[in-house]
Design a protein around this motif. Structure first.
Motif, short mmCIF file in Angstrom:
data_model
loop_
_atom_site.label_atom_id
_atom_site.label_comp_id
_atom_site.label_asym_id
_atom_site.label_seq_id
_atom_site.Cartn_x
_atom_site.Cartn_y
_atom_site.Cartn_z
N ALA A 87 0.82 -1.22 0.00
CA ALA A 87 0.00 0.00 0.00
C ALA A 87 0.85 1.27 0.00
O ALA A 87 0.77 2.10 0.89
CB ALA A 87 -0.95 0.00 1.20
N VAL A 88 1.66 1.43 -1.05
CA VAL A 88 2.40 2.68 -1.22
C VAL A 88 1.39 3.78 -1.53
O VAL A 88 0.59 3.65 -2.46
CB VAL A 88 3.42 2.56 -2.36
N PRO A 89 1.39 4.88 -0.78
CA PRO A 89 0.44 5.96 -1.06
C PRO A 89 0.66 6.54 -2.46
O PRO A 89 1.79 6.60 -2.95
CB PRO A 89 0.74 6.99 0.02
N VAL A 90 -0.42 6.96 -3.08
CA VAL A 90 -0.32 7.57 -4.40
C VAL A 90 0.65 8.74 -4.38
O VAL A 90 1.46 8.93 -5.31
CB VAL A 90 -1.71 8.02 -4.88
N SER A 91 0.60 9.54 -3.33
CA SER A 91 1.46 10.72 -3.25
C SER A 91 2.94 10.37 -3.21
O SER A 91 3.79 11.20 -3.54
CB SER A 91 1.11 11.55 -2.01
N VAL B 273 -3.84 -1.43 -6.55
CA VAL B 273 -2.76 -1.84 -5.66
C VAL B 273 -1.48 -1.16 -6.12
O VAL B 273 -1.11 -1.25 -7.29
CB VAL B 273 -2.56 -3.37 -5.69
N ILE B 274 -0.82 -0.46 -5.22
CA ILE B 274 0.51 0.09 -5.50
C ILE B 274 1.45 -0.53 -4.48
O ILE B 274 1.39 -0.23 -3.29
CB ILE B 274 0.53 1.62 -5.42
N GLN B 275 2.29 -1.43 -4.95
CA GLN B 275 3.19 -2.18 -4.07
C GLN B 275 4.63 -1.88 -4.45
O GLN B 275 4.97 -1.75 -5.63
CB GLN B 275 2.93 -3.68 -4.22
N GLY B 276 5.48 -1.77 -3.44
CA GLY B 276 6.89 -1.53 -3.69
C GLY B 276 7.72 -2.77 -3.43
O GLY B 276 7.59 -3.38 -2.37
N ASP B 277 8.56 -3.14 -4.38
CA ASP B 277 9.47 -4.27 -4.25
C ASP B 277 10.90 -3.77 -4.49
O ASP B 277 11.19 -3.21 -5.55
CB ASP B 277 9.16 -5.37 -5.25
N ALA B 278 11.77 -3.99 -3.51
CA ALA B 278 13.15 -3.53 -3.63
C ALA B 278 13.90 -4.33 -4.70
O ALA B 278 13.50 -5.45 -5.06
CB ALA B 278 13.85 -3.68 -2.28
N PRO B 279 14.99 -3.79 -5.22
CA PRO B 279 15.83 -4.58 -6.14
C PRO B 279 16.29 -5.86 -5.46
O PRO B 279 16.65 -5.86 -4.28
CB PRO B 279 17.01 -3.64 -6.40
N GLY B 280 16.24 -6.94 -6.17
CA GLY B 280 16.64 -8.22 -5.61
C GLY B 280 15.49 -9.06 -5.12
O GLY B 280 15.67 -10.25 -4.86
#
Length: 497
Positions: A245-249, A469-476
């Motif tokens: 749940a990365v905020p849109v902002s 859905v806005i999801q953040g996945d780190a490199p790797g």
């Protein structure tokens, strides 16, 4: 105007992330690596509200961590497929499920028919029931060591889909020692929940005896971070591997290759209290509906990362739009001088801003609007008791069964367990019951849209927009789930390179 993707976050945001996340992850912000690989560090949005009881919405955390499992799971189309049950068949009101052999709980005890009956019975007799069982009387019985029958008071075509709800997870006997349900060490998934630190963090370790094969990651370290800016900053600073749940902002501030956006069956809806106050008047409900400019909210608050609502069900259910017909509604009354209280919560970062925009729009129409914003855990009870004239909610519409009938019943039936609108209407109840009783397929879909139309005609709720859905996945990060139903996040296939 959208900011450049590589713009650095403010130092205060990075500091907030470090403060919130240190203690679950390693002190220097790096991932914890052992001899068998790197643990997955996850920043979750909402902390547990019910001690991670599977009978509450906390069940979806257990599912997203792959620690608790159900008899059935859903495929991409929402159809039922085997999980802890390998097959099933229907005979009128009774469904017979064959239980998978060779499954053990995390405490080493074996999965059998008695364990399934125990878990389902606890859910069916809970007060309140899990919402997937709203309006459903369900009885489970063992019919052999590996066979369970599930009987409902009325013939129910959705029993397999209902049993896919994380709120009906199957846990070991140890979970039910007392009035509460404790999932620690009691699941069947590839990761064992070993420690819960209140509302701050949780720890899971790989369960090597998992029936579906050994997980690729040695464990999961979870930190609950309600502040959306801090979650996004944790991804940018390398203190988290997966951020939900990365905020849109904040999405535009992250490198594009770290962000995945998926349409989801989640609707921002303004629920209007039909039982008392200004919105007991259908004309004033109509005035509120006409005052709302959802398009400006999609453009301004969500930066175009949402879909304008034409109904309660959005593009994640592509069949809905083609079946929907125009709805006849009441004429708008005069709201001049009427005071209302609008409530919402901070856990979803966009909602306070949406509520502020709604406040301005409603005031422009003539209402006097007082805004009340709290964390969800501190506001839910008041919302359910009818303390607000209007309540803004981000609501999943097929979260439990893959079918929207259960959501519609829960939110708009006279005896629905999540009836924020305090809405009672016999004709709507009849439409909801018909939708729930219709066999799966086109006929059921038409019945669902008819029930939606009945709700919209009464202006019990004003749908604004459908989220993504806005999801953040780190490199790797490899193999993280991007699930529009928010049931999966870290799976047996997820690991960090």
């Amino acid at each position: 105007m959208r900011l450049p993707a590589r713009r650095l976050l403010p130092l205060t945001a990075l500091t907030a992330a470090s403060t919130l996340l240190t203690g679950c992850f390693t002190g220097d912000g790096t991932a914890s690596a052992g001899a068998e690989g790197t643990r997955v560090r996850v920043a979750m949005m909402q902390p547990p509200r019910s001690g991670l009881s599977p009978l509450s919405d906390d069940a979806f955390k257990l599912s997203r961590w792959s620690t608790a499992e159900t008899l059935v799971k859903l495929d991409a189309e929402g159809d039922a497929e085997p999980a802890l049950a390998t097959s099933w068949r229907q005979n009128g009101r009774t469904w017979t499920f064959e239980i998978r052999d060779g499954v053990t709980f995390h405490d080493g005890t074996r999965l059998d028919a008695d364990a399934v009956v125990r878990s389902l019975t606890r859910a069916a007799t809970a007060a309140p029931k899990p919402r997937i069982l709203d309006g459903v009387d369900l009885t489970a019985k063992a019919a052999g060591a590996r066979t369970v029958t599930v009987t409902t008071a009325a013939e129910d075509p959705l029993v397999p889909q209902r049993l896919s709800s994380p709120q009906l997870s199957i846990l070991a006997a140890r979970a039910y020692d007392g009035r509460t349900v404790n999932p620690v060490g009691a699941g069947t998934g590839p990761f064992e929940l070993t420690q819960v630190n209140g509302t701050s963090s949780a720890t899971l370790d790989r369960y090597d005896a998992y029936w579906g094969g050994r997980a690729k990651a040695p464990g999961i370290d979870v930190r609950f971070v309600p502040d959306g800016t801090a979650r996004a900053a944790a991804l940018r600073s390398g203190e988290a591997d997966i951020v939900e749940a990365v905020p849109v902002s904040q999405a535009a501030l992250l490198d594009a290759d770290l962000v995945t956006e998926v349409p989801m069956p989640r609707t921002n809806t303004l629920y209007l209290n039909t039982a008392k106050g200004a919105f007991e008047d259908a004309g004033l409900r109509a005035a509120a509906r006409e005052a709302v400019d959802a398009a400006s909210i999609v453009k301004g608050v969500y930066e175009g990362r949402a879909d304008l609502a034409e109904g309660l069900l959005g593009p994640a259910l592509p069949w809905a739009a083609g079946l929907r017909e125009p709805v006849t509604r009441a004429k708008a009354g005069n709201p001049a001088g009427r005071s209302i209280t609008l409530g919402t919560f901070t856990d979803r970062a966009e909602l306070p801003e949406v509520a502020a925009a709604l406040q301005q729009q409603l005031q422009k129409a003539g209402f006097t609007v007082r805004l009340e914003v709290r964390e969800y855990a501190a506001i839910e009870a008041d919302a359910l008791s009818g303390a607000f004239d209007a309540f803004l909610l981000s609501r999943a519409t097929v979260l439990d069964s893959g079918d929207p009938a259960a959501y519609l019943y829960s939110d708009f039936a006279s005896d629905g367990s999540f009836n924020l609108s305090r809405f009672t209407d016999r004709s709507v109840d009849a439409a909801l019951r018909k939708a729930g009783a219709t066999p799966t397929g086109d006929a059921r879909r038409r019945a669902v849209i008819a029930a939606e139309a009945a709700v919209l005609a009464a202006d019990a709720a004003v749908p604004l927009l459908h989220e993504r859905v806005i999801q953040g996945d780190a490199p790797g990060v490899v193999g993280a789930a991007h699930d529009p139903r928010e049931r999966e996040l870290v799976t047996a296939a997820t690991y960090v390179e």
